[in-house]
Design an enzyme around this catalytic site. Structure first.
Site, mmCIF file in Angstrom:
data_model
loop_
_atom_site.group_PDB
_atom_site.id
_atom_site.type_symbol
_atom_site.label_atom_id
_atom_site.label_comp_id
_atom_site.label_asym_id
_atom_site.label_seq_id
_atom_site.Cartn_x
_atom_site.Cartn_y
_atom_site.Cartn_z
ATOM 1 N N GLY A 1 7.120 -13.324 -6.018
ATOM 2 C CA GLY A 1 6.250 -12.184 -5.791
ATOM 3 C C GLY A 1 6.188 -11.211 -6.944
ATOM 4 O O GLY A 1 7.144 -11.045 -7.712
ATOM 5 N N ASN B 1 4.470 -9.783 6.420
ATOM 6 C CA ASN B 1 5.642 -10.091 5.607
ATOM 7 C C ASN B 1 6.703 -9.015 5.845
ATOM 8 O O ASN B 1 7.065 -8.251 4.950
ATOM 9 C CB ASN B 1 5.218 -10.147 4.134
ATOM 10 C CG ASN B 1 6.322 -10.600 3.219
ATOM 11 O OD1 ASN B 1 7.265 -11.249 3.661
ATOM 12 N ND2 ASN B 1 6.216 -10.266 1.945
ATOM 13 N N ASP C 1 -2.451 -9.909 -4.326
ATOM 14 C CA ASP C 1 -1.291 -10.510 -3.659
ATOM 15 C C ASP C 1 -0.048 -9.650 -3.902
ATOM 16 O O ASP C 1 1.039 -10.148 -4.202
ATOM 17 C CB ASP C 1 -1.060 -11.950 -4.130
ATOM 18 C CG ASP C 1 -0.327 -12.783 -3.073
ATOM 19 O OD1 ASP C 1 -0.362 -12.411 -1.895
ATOM 20 O OD2 ASP C 1 0.291 -13.802 -3.446
#
Length: 417
Positions: free
Chosen positions: A325, A96, A306
């Site tokens: 997120g 990412n 995560d």
């Protein structure tokens, strides 16, 4: 280094001293002695902490740090510090980034940046070039460079033939393919779970169907290819059921769930707090109960924080425009330990290593010392001061947690708060 850990309760079913309070002597990075009492005759450095418990080092299968490209969100150096002080000795780091980690030199970059750190960084290479979902990335070369899996982070592969080819190709060298469970055409512009709450808030919904369709598709492809698949961060009751049935057919599939999807429901979004805007979205209480049951019966193989740090420019905006997120490393243990027993929590935080090809180190004499230090009974309200990450976008702020990590001993280094 040499370290004498005093009065530590071992939580490790693979250890002969499981559930016992003992002293542990570590010399040159290995456990040399475990006993009820070890006399410090050689003036070793001692470590004594309140209600100290130790376990095998924890592993997180889905962490984002930002570097390269998004260092304003998080650097590798501070990300690894965050992991260590949160109790994690091993982290699998997503692609990412900008540029996306999609070739062997990129993998080597991540490995080099983490060299000499107490925390072991395991790169997850992109599944497709630039994570665009068009052409496969250099999977074999990346695995040879140190990649442990291949995943276009939170980007579903719309082309089913590409998933088929990836599973077939990676199967030749034992590569682990990850496929994000979302059918984007069904999701559309949805920003939260499609249910009563989304209707009352006037926000577009992302239905559970979008996740379940993609999982069903991927499981059919997996059965055809006889490949090796991991489905990251499932969130619905039917997803649990689909994977349970796939495992009953002996398909080579594993899955994970994000900690926040076990704690918060879509009702948490009533205040339009963008820290609760995550992907997959927070679902219903019924889904949470099914996910917890899936962890208890082994259908869901592991949990992940995560962890995805995002700067204020991408979070403190209108809900529709905020990025998905939340940070999660710092709160992962306390949140899980508030839901499960400490023994089960530790099991969930160490269980994923085998799937990602990471060595386990039981707390035994002669083993490499790779351990997490924690207090399972420390009850507190999580605050922004508990966030070590550069970005502060945590959905756990002001949430009551039970259990806090002191740090780790790994790679012959002690890192504690």
């Amino acid at each position: 280094m040499t370290l004498l850990i005093k009065s530590a309760t071992i939580v490790d079913s693979k250890s002969d001293f499981h559930n016992q309070t003992v002293d542990i002597l570590i010399e040159d990075g290995k456990i040399s002695q475990i006993s009820e009492t070890i006399e410090n005759t050689k003036n070793y450095e001692e470590l004594t902490l309140e209600n100290l418990h130790v376990s095998q080092g924890w592993f997180d299968s889905s962490v984002s740090f930002g570097e390269p490209g998004y260092e304003d969100r998080e650097t590798i150096a501070n990300g690894l510090k965050t992991a260590a002080l949160s109790g994690f000795t091993d982290v699998a780091v997503n692609s990412n980034t900008h540029p996306v980690i999609d070739c062997n030199t990129d993998i080597s970059f991540l490995k080099a940046k983490s060299f000499g750190n107490a925390v072991n960084l395991y790169p997850v290479g992109a599944l497709t070039r630039n994570s665009e979902g068009v052409d496969l990335a250099e999977l074999y070369d990346m695995q040879n460079a140190g990649a442990v899996a291949f995943y276009d982070y939170q980007k579903p592969i719309s082309n089913p033939n590409l998933v088929k080819i990836a599973l077939q190709y990676a199967g030749n060298f034992g590569g682990l393919v990850l496929s994000f469970p979302q059918e984007s055409k069904i999701t559309g512009l949805g920003v939260m779970n499609e249910h009563i709450t989304s209707t009352s808030l006037g926000l577009k919904g992302n239905p559970a169907l979008a996740e379940e369709l993609q999982i069903a598709r991927d499981l059919f492809i997996l059965e055809y290819t006889e490949g090796k698949l991991h489905i990251p961060t499932i969130s619905t009751a039917k997803s649990v059921d689909l994977i349970r049935k796939a495992k009953a057919k002996n398909l080579n599939v594993t899955c994970s769930v994000a900690v926040h999807n076990l704690v918060f429901s879509d009702e948490s979004l009533v205040g339009f707090d963008t820290n609760f805007k995550v992907l997959p979205p927070l679902r219903t209480q019924e889904d949470i109960e099914a996910l917890i049951e899936g962890l208890k019966d082994g259908t869901i193989d592991m949990v992940t924080s995560d962890h995805n740090p995002l700067d204020i420019e991408h979070k403190k905006v209108e809900f529709d425009h905020a990025q998905y997120g939340t940070t999660g490393l710092e709160s992962a243990f306390g949140a899980l330990n508030s839901t499960f027993t400490t023994k089960k929590t530790v099991e969930l935080l160490t269980k994923g290593k085998d799937r990602f090809g990471i060595e386990n180190h039981p707390i035994k004499v002669g083993e490499t010392a790779c351990i997490t230090l924690f207090n399972p009974d420390d009850t507190y309200t999580f605050s922004s001061e508990d966030i070590i990450a550069t970005s502060k976008n945590s959905c756990f702020v002001d949430h009551k947690l039970k259990g806090k990590a002191y740090g780790i001993f790994a790679n012959n280094q002690l890192v504690i708060k």
